[in-house]
Enzyme design. Structure first.
Site, short mmCIF file in Angstrom:
data_model
loop_
_atom_site.label_atom_id
_atom_site.label_comp_id
_atom_site.label_asym_id
_atom_site.label_seq_id
_atom_site.Cartn_x
_atom_site.Cartn_y
_atom_site.Cartn_z
N LEU A 37 61.35 56.75 69.75
CA LEU A 37 60.57 57.95 70.05
C LEU A 37 61.16 58.76 71.20
O LEU A 37 60.87 59.93 71.35
CB LEU A 37 59.12 57.58 70.38
CG LEU A 37 58.15 57.79 69.22
CD1 LEU A 37 56.79 57.25 69.58
CD2 LEU A 37 58.09 59.22 68.81
N LEU A 170 54.90 65.34 75.57
CA LEU A 170 56.23 65.22 74.96
C LEU A 170 56.27 64.02 74.03
O LEU A 170 55.80 62.93 74.39
CB LEU A 170 57.29 65.05 76.06
CG LEU A 170 58.69 64.59 75.62
CD1 LEU A 170 59.34 65.65 74.73
CD2 LEU A 170 59.57 64.29 76.83
N SER A 171 56.82 64.19 72.83
CA SER A 171 57.09 63.10 71.91
C SER A 171 55.81 62.35 71.57
O SER A 171 54.89 62.91 70.97
CB SER A 171 58.16 62.18 72.51
OG SER A 171 58.66 61.29 71.54
N ALA A 172 55.69 61.07 71.96
CA ALA A 172 54.44 60.35 71.72
C ALA A 172 53.28 61.02 72.43
O ALA A 172 52.15 61.03 71.94
CB ALA A 172 54.58 58.89 72.17
N ALA A 175 52.32 63.85 70.19
CA ALA A 175 51.50 63.36 69.09
C ALA A 175 50.08 63.09 69.56
O ALA A 175 49.10 63.39 68.87
CB ALA A 175 52.12 62.11 68.49
#
Length: 529
Positions: A37, A170-172, A175
């Site tokens: 990730l 950011l990223s995870a 999400a």
């Protein structure tokens, strides 16, 4: 085969939040996924300590997600200020996502509180938020509820404005941004996922791999149904969303930007065709508007950027951040642009407030002066159309072989005489039509007149070819039902009437027209400073 069977059974086991068995049995798979990730670089980035300014808070609720809570509050911050929730990526921490991304700079300058949830390695081997665990993404449970409880604590302690609470990550963390927007749309007014994934793209470790790369392709309505199911019975308003993505990101591939846009535009009841496009610092930027002309989704496609948060280190008024692992210097500060999308820059003291006289207005058309003019393809024999009262105003080629141009009038005298118009756009409502006026690349253009096109403001034959103050100043993309907004323009008459003339760039060879409603069915939105 035995290893494959074990893996599948592990992924399908119950997801009780803090089950020791789950942590142990999925450890190998989680490690591979969660390192991915944030790319192959691993932890890598260790920020310098900021203990004097970044403070941990405990006792913020039941904390079913077992997260840690950190906050950054500018000195002397008064009550009634906005609150931004910023969630780090895998292998990062709260201290790796505050000043490095620029958020503390804007908190100081614009005057808002900053909440930074932090994952624990005991919950996730690489300190990623568990965006793919069904027990962590539902309303009233897991990590989503922990973030909501932190938000409640901030509002209670600081008197934060409950109508101006925003989430980003950011990223995870991106999400998880989509998670809290879907699970708590009554709490978060807007969000900004950076290199993220649509809400409920995955509810298992195995599915998460597919979501990240190559991506999961669902219909806009299917994506929207996932959001609506997160809070059954909720009728809105829904959060607005700013979506950021690097075009060369191989960890969370760019297809996820498309799917996220489809999810949130469908939630807002609009389509996934941009209503306005431009470039910012050389990067493509697109805006999607709802039926009322509001900017509900925007996207930034960072050409050539991989997996990370865009920053632009420096001391300039639009610069921010410190480059590092997954904090990428691309000459554009994402937190600055996100703050503008949320209107944090005009939020008040400390920091600069709005410019004197800043404002906006949404103006319905003057139905008594609206209408349409018919003529041959060369403009010969113009005459006023007669169906305006029953069907609306027409654009395109009618069944009689004549071509129609629509006129809408707006009283823009409410715009201050000394104002600088920063943006204006027209929103129209489709009543009926036939054929496709946009076929073969045809364009529906707007000519703008500061005043009236013809001798009078009422629709007349001379409106067909009367000169414009701005010719082809904007255009309206194809739509088959509901409403559609034009691209932006700035030509507006602050002392009286502004008229718009809608016409096709090319004369269709066959019947292709649309009837548009006037009065409250057509509006002009004007913003100024």
């Amino acid at each position: 085969m035995r290893e494959s069977t074990w893996t599948k059974r592990t992924a399908l086991r119950g997801t009780a939040k803090r089950s020791t068995a789950r942590r142990l049995t999925t450890a190998g798979m989680l490690l591979a996924l969660l390192v991915a990730l944030l790319g192959a670089g691993g932890p890598g980035f260790v920020p310098e300590a900021r203990a004097a300014t970044l403070t941990e808070v405990t006792g913020f609720g039941t904390n079913p997600g077992n997260l840690r809570m950190f906050r950054y509050v500018p000195d002397g911050l008064p009550a009634g200020r906005p609150l931004v929730v910023a969630m780090h990526g895998c292998t990062q921490s709260a201290a790796a996502y505050d000043s490095e991304t620029g958020w503390t700079k804007w908190a100081d300058q614009w005057g808002f509180a900053l909440l930074l949830p932090q994952q624990q390695s005991g919950n996730n081997l690489n300190s990623c938020f568990n965006w793919f665990e069904s027990g962590d993404i539902a309303r009233g449970a897991g990590e989503a509820l922990s973030v909501k409880q932190m938000t409640d604590r901030m509002k209670s302690d600081l008197g934060s404005d409950p109508a101006r609470v925003y989430a980003t990550g950011l990223s995870a963390g991106a999400a998880m941004t989509n998670v809290v927007l879907a699970a708590y749309p009554d709490v978060f007014a807007a969000g900004a996922p950076v290199a993220g994934l649509p809400y409920a793209c995955a509810t298992s470790v195995l599915a998460a791999y597919t979501c990240m790369n190559p991506g999961t392709n669902l219909s806009p309505s299917a994506w929207a149904d996932k959001v609506r199911a997160a809070y059954p019975g909720y009728g809105g308003p829904w959060p607005t969303v700013s979506v950021w993505q690097g075009t060369t990101d191989t960890t969370v591939v760019p297809a996820n930007l498309t799917e996220t846009v489809e999810q949130w535009t469908a939630v807002h009841g609009t389509d996934a065709t941009p209503d306005a496009t431009d470039t910012v610092a050389g990067y493509p930027h697109a805006v999607y508007r709802d039926g009322a002309g509001r900017d509900v989704v925007e996207t930034y496609s960072l050409t050539g950027m991989g997996h990370g948060q865009p920053v632009d280190p420096g001391t300039g008024p639009e610069q921010c951040g410190t480059a590092g692992a997954y904090i990428l210097d691309v000459g554009l500060c994402a937190s600055y642009r996100i703050g503008l999308f949320w209107h944090l820059d005009g939020a008040g003291s400390p920091g600069p407030g709005p410019e004197p006289g800043a404002g906006s207005a949404v103006l319905p058309s003057l139905a008594a002066d609206d209408g349409y003019v018919k003529a041959s393809a060369t403009g010969d024999g113009p005459a006023v159309g007669t169906l305006e009262g029953s069907l609306g105003v027409a654009v395109g080629r009618g069944t009689d072989g004549l071509h129609n141009r629509a006129l809408f009038s707006f009283d823009t005298s409410s715009v201050p005489d000394d104002a600088r118009v920063t943006r204006a756009f027209v929103t129209v409502t489709r009543a009926s039509g036939a054929g496709d006026p946009w076929a073969a690349g045809n364009r529906l253009l707007l000519d703008i007149r500061t005043g009236c096109f013809g001798a009078t403001c009422a629709t007349a034959a001379d409106d067909w070819s009367a000169p414009a103050s701005a010719t082809g100043a904007a255009e309206i993309g194809a739509f088959t039902s509901g409403t559609k907004s034009s691209t932006a323009f700035t030509t507006v008459n602050p002392t009286g009437i502004t008229q718009t003339r809608l016409r096709l760039a090319s004369a269709p060879a066959a019947t292709a027209y649309v009837f548009l409603r006037s009065g409250s069915g057509a509006t002009l939105t004007v913003e100024w400073e």
